[in-house]
Write a protein that holds these residues in place. Structure first.
Motif, mmCIF file in Angstrom:
data_model
loop_
_atom_site.group_PDB
_atom_site.id
_atom_site.type_symbol
_atom_site.label_atom_id
_atom_site.label_comp_id
_atom_site.label_asym_id
_atom_site.label_seq_id
_atom_site.Cartn_x
_atom_site.Cartn_y
_atom_site.Cartn_z
ATOM 1 N N ASP A 1 1.171 -1.659 -0.077
ATOM 2 C CA ASP A 1 -0.068 0.163 0.005
ATOM 3 C C ASP A 1 0.930 1.469 -0.319
ATOM 4 O O ASP A 1 0.348 2.505 -0.974
ATOM 5 N N ASP A 2 2.155 1.567 0.839
ATOM 6 C CA ASP A 2 2.477 2.090 0.965
ATOM 7 C C ASP A 2 3.522 2.572 -0.831
ATOM 8 O O ASP A 2 3.222 4.176 -0.842
ATOM 9 N N ASP A 3 3.977 1.758 -0.778
ATOM 10 C CA ASP A 3 4.434 2.308 -1.960
ATOM 11 C C ASP A 3 3.620 2.506 -3.446
ATOM 12 O O ASP A 3 4.073 3.509 -4.194
ATOM 13 N N ILE A 4 2.770 2.059 -3.392
ATOM 14 C CA ILE A 4 1.695 2.076 -4.225
ATOM 15 C C ILE A 4 1.114 3.738 -4.405
ATOM 16 O O ILE A 4 0.738 4.901 -5.497
ATOM 17 N N ALA A 5 0.878 4.265 -2.759
ATOM 18 C CA ALA A 5 0.343 5.231 -2.420
ATOM 19 C C ALA A 5 1.823 6.179 -2.725
ATOM 20 O O ALA A 5 1.159 7.812 -3.990
ATOM 21 N N ALA A 6 2.719 6.247 -2.735
ATOM 22 C CA ALA A 6 3.912 7.278 -3.069
ATOM 23 C C ALA A 6 4.004 7.370 -4.911
ATOM 24 O O ALA A 6 4.340 8.602 -4.833
ATOM 25 N N SER A 7 3.617 5.852 -5.669
ATOM 26 C CA SER A 7 3.890 5.627 -7.040
ATOM 27 C C SER A 7 2.353 7.185 -7.223
ATOM 28 O O SER A 7 2.899 8.076 -8.502
ATOM 29 N N VAL A 8 1.021 7.023 -6.606
ATOM 30 C CA VAL A 8 0.125 7.748 -7.300
ATOM 31 C C VAL A 8 0.484 9.302 -7.069
ATOM 32 O O VAL A 8 0.061 10.318 -7.636
ATOM 33 N N THR A 9 1.283 9.471 -5.846
ATOM 34 C CA THR A 9 0.878 11.594 -5.590
ATOM 35 C C THR A 9 2.859 11.170 -6.410
ATOM 36 O O THR A 9 2.451 12.247 -6.965
ATOM 37 N N GLY A 10 3.309 10.426 -6.072
ATOM 38 C CA GLY A 10 4.612 11.005 -7.395
ATOM 39 C C GLY A 10 4.100 11.067 -9.004
ATOM 40 O O GLY A 10 4.953 11.949 -9.772
ATOM 41 N N PHE A 11 3.673 10.187 -9.126
ATOM 42 C CA PHE A 11 2.569 10.388 -10.833
ATOM 43 C C PHE A 11 2.097 12.102 -10.906
ATOM 44 O O PHE A 11 1.935 12.752 -12.117
ATOM 45 N N TYR A 12 1.724 12.538 -10.367
ATOM 46 C CA TYR A 12 0.266 14.062 -9.783
ATOM 47 C C TYR A 12 1.434 14.857 -10.246
ATOM 48 O O TYR A 12 1.424 15.617 -10.991
ATOM 49 N N TRP A 13 2.935 14.612 -9.178
ATOM 50 C CA TRP A 13 4.029 15.808 -9.930
ATOM 51 C C TRP A 13 4.359 15.435 -11.181
ATOM 52 O O TRP A 13 5.049 16.903 -12.127
ATOM 53 N N LEU A 14 5.162 14.601 -11.276
ATOM 54 C CA LEU A 14 5.017 13.953 -12.680
ATOM 55 C C LEU A 14 4.359 15.005 -13.896
ATOM 56 O O LEU A 14 4.600 15.302 -14.856
ATOM 57 N N LEU A 15 3.048 14.726 -13.289
ATOM 58 C CA LEU A 15 2.037 15.274 -14.793
ATOM 59 C C LEU A 15 2.491 17.075 -14.544
ATOM 60 O O LEU A 15 1.437 17.232 -16.085
ATOM 61 N N MET A 16 2.665 17.305 -13.803
ATOM 62 C CA MET A 16 2.893 18.752 -13.366
ATOM 63 C C MET A 16 4.523 19.095 -14.638
ATOM 64 O O MET A 16 4.261 20.141 -14.963
ATOM 65 N N LEU A 17 5.471 17.966 -14.268
ATOM 66 C CA LEU A 17 6.020 18.453 -15.475
ATOM 67 C C LEU A 17 6.254 18.466 -16.259
ATOM 68 O O LEU A 17 6.908 19.525 -17.293
ATOM 69 N N VAL A 18 5.132 17.202 -17.035
ATOM 70 C CA VAL A 18 4.380 16.986 -18.224
ATOM 71 C C VAL A 18 4.036 18.237 -18.717
ATOM 72 O O VAL A 18 3.996 18.989 -19.757
ATOM 73 N N GLY A 19 3.033 18.596 -17.689
ATOM 74 C CA GLY A 19 2.241 19.957 -18.209
ATOM 75 C C GLY A 19 3.032 21.352 -18.231
ATOM 76 O O GLY A 19 3.102 22.268 -19.160
ATOM 77 N N ARG A 20 3.750 21.422 -17.467
ATOM 78 C CA ARG A 20 4.859 22.518 -17.482
ATOM 79 C C ARG A 20 5.665 22.743 -18.505
ATOM 80 O O ARG A 20 6.184 23.110 -19.063
ATOM 81 N N LEU A 21 6.139 21.553 -19.422
ATOM 82 C CA LEU A 21 7.199 21.291 -20.194
ATOM 83 C C LEU A 21 6.219 22.303 -21.877
ATOM 84 O O LEU A 21 6.587 22.494 -22.476
ATOM 85 N N ILE A 22 4.659 21.035 -21.734
ATOM 86 C CA ILE A 22 3.937 21.795 -23.026
ATOM 87 C C ILE A 22 3.778 22.954 -22.734
ATOM 88 O O ILE A 22 3.312 23.585 -24.125
ATOM 89 N N GLY A 23 3.553 23.917 -21.829
ATOM 90 C CA GLY A 23 2.717 25.227 -21.218
ATOM 91 C C GLY A 23 4.363 26.254 -21.591
ATOM 92 O O GLY A 23 3.809 26.850 -22.256
ATOM 93 N N GLY A 24 5.434 25.682 -21.687
ATOM 94 C CA GLY A 24 6.599 26.386 -21.895
ATOM 95 C C GLY A 24 6.562 25.797 -23.721
ATOM 96 O O GLY A 24 6.797 27.603 -24.245
ATOM 97 N N VAL A 25 5.848 24.918 -24.268
ATOM 98 C CA VAL A 25 6.244 24.750 -26.009
ATOM 99 C C VAL A 25 5.550 26.247 -26.517
ATOM 100 O O VAL A 25 5.852 26.811 -27.116
ATOM 101 N N ILE A 26 4.386 25.717 -26.061
ATOM 102 C CA ILE A 26 3.396 26.515 -26.398
ATOM 103 C C ILE A 26 2.377 27.961 -25.924
ATOM 104 O O ILE A 26 2.621 29.093 -25.742
#
Length: 424
Positions: free
Chosen positions: A257-282
């Protein structure tokens, strides 16, 4: 952008990453503190609170310091204070002291405030303001998110079980942060950082704060930042606690449970990275106002859906299963929807800051300090959300997200109405 501006841009982006590296460490530390000292949710959030309340204490002095001493000196002071703050947090692990940790978190927060006060107006200025200024801030935010994601993932790897977690388990991260601060000091010291022509302008330094508040779009933008940082931090913070709650057994079908919860939370920040990269491009083609309005609208919809979708409805998620490596696991659809909010929050910081300081001219540095004081929302709103959980127990996790809904609704208002430039 001139070629001579490239090195200062790189330095500012690196500092942007350090802001996230140190700030995001406070969130998993809350779970560690809760485990090590057997304290309720709201007290576990005090590290985050201390980190962000430092903005309220340091924001205006940071703006004044930037105005008097310039970008380079302020940045050097910031990384020095950051080194000290992380060092005190490390000392708290050796002493096993909750109070010493909070002191370290507060001092580290002073550093983050100083860095934010330098980095944001500098990147906006190097980009020439407007769309291009927003574009540079978005690219800086991409590296910011990368460092934030790395902290969450590495913390999950360092701590096999949150039940037995201790502050000392995060020492490798703290050593890394201190080393980067030391290196950053040397790089900044040897780098030619362009200063604003209004530096040491006594007429600007004497500008009364009520003069800045006369800029309605700035005042409403400062409030928007208070709310934005709060919901950005609060969304994954509550999500992680909800998934880890042993009484709810949300992740009953997973291996860890702990590892999966950390992975889910980490994916939130990963999507922030993706979104900011897209925001930087456009960013050079799409106005900050339009980008912010679309992101806020989508965020409201996603959080509302997450609140009303039953926890029993699940989707497959690729996450980390500890010693078993990566694999697919069932997580609630509500969790997946909240993770997707990271795409929306990714571009909000740059958009709000860009719109809020537009047209302030030589008063931008002074305004940046007042602006940063409101970043304390990152400590206050998550504290309120955790308070809701403590009051209502396991049934309080999803209701706490109504605070997030209200926050994104205000940001949407700011994008559509409040950011229009006119006097108060």
């Amino acid at each position: 952008m001139k070629k001579t501006s490239l090195l200062p841009v790189i330095v500012m982006i690196l500092l942007f990453g350090m802001i996230s590296f140190v700030t995001n460490l406070a969130s998993p530390m809350g779970d560690i503190l809760k485990s090590q000292f057997t304290i309720p949710n709201w007290q576990g959030t005090l590290g985050v609170f201390a980190n962000f309340i430092a903005y309220a204490l340091m924001g205006i002095p940071a703006g004044n310091l930037l105005q008097r001493r310039g970008y380079k000196t302020t940045a050097l002071i910031a990384v020095s204070v950051g080194f000290l703050g992380v060092g005190i947090q490390l000392l708290s692990g050796l002493m096993g002291s909750f109070g010493v940790y909070l002191l370290g978190a507060l001092i580290a927060g002073f550093s983050m405030c100083l860095l934010n006060t330098v980095v944001n107006p500098m990147l906006n200025r190097l980009g020439g303001g407007g769309n291009c200024g927003n574009q540079l801030i978005q690219f800086g935010g991409t590296f910011n998110s990368l460092c934030g994601t790395a902290v969450i993932v590495i913390t999950g790897l360092l701590i096999p079980s949150i039940v037995d977690a201790r502050i000392s388990d995060t020492f490798p991260l703290m050593y890394t942060a201190m080393a980067v601060f030391a290196l950053a000091f040397l790089v900044i010291l040897l780098t030619d950082i362009p200063e604003n022509s209004s530096a040491n302008d006594s007429s600007v330094e004497k500008l009364p704060l009520r003069g800045l508040l006369a800029y309605r779009h700035f005042l409403l933008g400062a409030i928007a930042i208070f709310i934005y940082v709060g919901v950005e931090v609060g969304t994954p913070n509550i999500l992680n606690k909800w998934l880890q709650n042993p009484d709810l057994d949300i992740l009953s079908d997973t291996l860890n449970d702990d590892d999966i919860a950390a992975s889910v939370t980490g994916f939130y920040w990963l999507l922030m990275l993706v979104g900011r990269l897209i925001g930087g491009v456009i960013g050079a083609k799409v106005s900050p106002r339009r980008m912010l309005a679309v992101a806020a609208s989508a965020a409201v919809v996603l959080v509302l859906l997450a609140i009303f979708v039953p926890a029993s409805v699940s989707v497959l998620f690729l996450g980390f299963n500890g010693a078993h490596g990566f694999g697919f696991n069932h997580i609630p659809l509500s969790a997946a929807l909240l993770v997707c909010v990271g795409l929306c929050t990714s571009v909000m910081w740059g958009g709000i800051f860009n719109l809020a300081v537009e047209g302030l001219g030589r008063y931008t540095e002074r305004a940046s300090g007042l602006f940063m004081a409101l970043v304390c929302g990152g400590g206050i709103l998550p504290l309120l959300m955790n308070g809701v959980v403590d009051i209502f127990g396991p049934a309080g996790y999803m209701p706490s997200y109504w605070i997030v809904v209200a926050g994104f609704a205000y940001i949407l208002f700011y994008a559509l109405v409040g950011s229009r430039r006119r006097s108060a």
